[in-house]
Scaffold this motif. Structure first.
Motif, short mmCIF file in Angstrom:
data_model
loop_
_atom_site.label_atom_id
_atom_site.label_comp_id
_atom_site.label_asym_id
_atom_site.label_seq_id
_atom_site.Cartn_x
_atom_site.Cartn_y
_atom_site.Cartn_z
N ASN A 155 26.40 4.48 -5.68
CA ASN A 155 25.71 3.42 -6.10
C ASN A 155 26.40 1.64 -5.06
N SER A 159 23.39 2.44 -2.56
CA SER A 159 22.53 2.08 -3.40
C SER A 159 22.03 1.35 -2.26
N MET A 341 23.62 8.18 -10.70
CA MET A 341 22.67 8.16 -9.88
C MET A 341 21.37 7.93 -10.87
#
Length: 452
Positions: A155, A159, A341
């Motif tokens: 993340n 991400s 996530m």
């Protein structure tokens, strides 16, 4: 096509200067279609591949083909090249390398870093505008100097990196008058080195950089301490007082109390509006801070160089899965793994970026030399401006208006001229002016400066 809402506020406005239009009902279908093309599967698969490199610490291995920051950079470059091939070679891909010397803090030896860039050149040779969207490719664990331990960085900031990659894949198939740069920057965790290098390069090379979107920690919908799940909102952080403000600019800001109307704040408001039009059921939440409390990110160096830049982050961070050694304590698992996530949420957040970038890159350039006339003491407001000197000629302009206490624009007028005379007092309202094309794509607002 996208049509913006127009409100006629008072009697006395002549038909030749103002025209009333219907409220917006249909977003630009081409942009909506691009948003829908964003693939949740691609985002998940790309995260898994990034995690597979073990660690992407800035000081990690650069020679291995399977582990470390070097392997990760090369893979992102190869993916960008695949997108370029699929788009007929329109993406220009490179690794922009630079060397950082030991800094006595988080760099303990000379390090060759690289930002992986994919540039989609604008189709209008007269339009020199540039838009940048970024995520940072490097990762870390609890000890910021530990370059060997596994640091999945799913993340933070896998991400943001995979969002940028997916944006490049989808948007490279389309044409935009302005240029868009998709970039995975390195060295964020060690001191914002990649973004600092790029921001300084943009300044030195005199880029006409209109807006920079930074994506960092935006793929998890569940927060911790307290436990909160939010799948429908994304935070956008923006500076109020520009970091490079001059004494003269500070004087004007204090006089006008315009600390909530910086270019970055205008960008944040713009993003909130286009999200409503193109990302169904999703909301951008305006955070009137340059970043999270006492923290910073890769947009910061761009702000410091005088550029308009914002940061996207998920609504509720889970600090068990951020900057943590991989371990289990008291029954709780720590570490930035992909399993924590929410890829449907990440897909929506990627769509927010696309909606903003596409609208901005399709719109004409902003009006220039926007001013509010102050020679006469009246309860009216007279505005004047100039058409943008390069790129597409606007179909017209919107004059935006809101009460001084309102956080967002409340009403707008369509004007075909480069001036407006409004029966509303500049004492009580804040005004802005945007360029708009025939399809309704709007530039960023420009706040008028006092002129006599």
């Amino acid at each position: 096509m996208l049509r913006s809402t127009l409100f006629l506020l008072a009697l006395g406005l002549t038909a030749s200067a103002f025209a009333q239009t219907k409220p917006t009902t249909t977003p630009d279908p081409a942009i909506t279609k691009m948003v829908e093309e964003i693939s949740e599967k691609n985002l998940r698969d790309d995260i898994d591949k990034l995690v597979s490199f073990g660690t992407r610490h800035t000081l990690s291995d650069t020679k291995s083909k399977k582990r470390g920051i070097g392997a990760a950079r090369n893979w992102v470059e190869d993916e960008f090249k695949k997108y370029s091939k699929a788009s007929g070679g329109r993406l220009k891909v490179e690794q922009d390398t630079f060397t950082i010397k030991p800094d006595g803090r988080r760099i303990n030896r000379p390090v060759v870093m690289a930002n992986v860039m994919a540039t989609l050149p604008g189709t209008d040779p007269n339009d020199k505008r540039i838009f940048v969207v970024s995520g940072h490719i490097d990762s870390r664990v609890s000890d910021v100097m530990n370059a060997t331990a596994d640091a999945p960085g799913a993340n933070d900031d896998g991400s943001g990196t995979v969002a940028v990659m997916e944006l490049a894949r989808v948007m490279s198939k389309q044409q935009f008058p302005a240029t868009i740069i998709f970039v995975a920057v390195q060295g964020e965790e060690q001191g914002l080195y990649g973004s600092t290098h790029m921001a300084k390069r943009a300044k030195t090379e005199n880029w006409n950089l209109v807006a920079m979107l930074n994506n960092d920690i935006m793929g998890n919908s569940t927060g911790h301490d307290p436990e909160i799940k939010n799948t429908t909102q994304l935070r956008v952080f923006s500076e109020g007082v520009p970091a490079n403000e001059t004494p003269d600019e500070a004087k004007v800001r204090r006089t006008l109390s315009s600390e909530n109307d910086s270019p970055s704040r205008q960008l944040a408001r713009y993003i909130r509006t286009v999200t409503k039009n193109h990302v169904a059921g999703h909301e951008v939440v305006l955070e009137y801070r340059p970043d999270r409390f006492l923290r910073g990110g890769d947009h910061t160096p761009f702000n410091q160089q005088g550029f308009t830049a914002i940061r996207f982050s998920e609504m509720n961070e889970d600090f068990r899965h951020q900057h943590q050694d991989l371990r289990t304590e008291n029954g709780e698992e720590y570490g930035d793994h992909a399993k924590f996530m929410d890829f449907a949420y990440l897909r929506k957040n990627t769509g927010v970026n696309l909606a903003a970038l596409a609208n901005l890159a399709l719109a004409p350039a902003a009006p220039e030399n926007v001013g509010v006339l102050t020679a006469k003491l009246t309860n009216r407001t007279e505005l004047q401006w100039e058409a943008p000197k390069a790129g597409e000629k606007p179909a017209g302009y919107y004059v935006l208006m809101r009460e001084t206490s309102a956080p967002e624009w409340q009403q707008k007028f369509f004007v075909t001229d480069t001036k407006a005379d409004l029966p509303h007092s500049k004492d009580n309202f804040i005004f802005g002016v945007v360029s708009v094309d025939a399809e309704g794509h709007e530039s960023l607002p420009v706040l008028p400066k006092p002129v006599r």
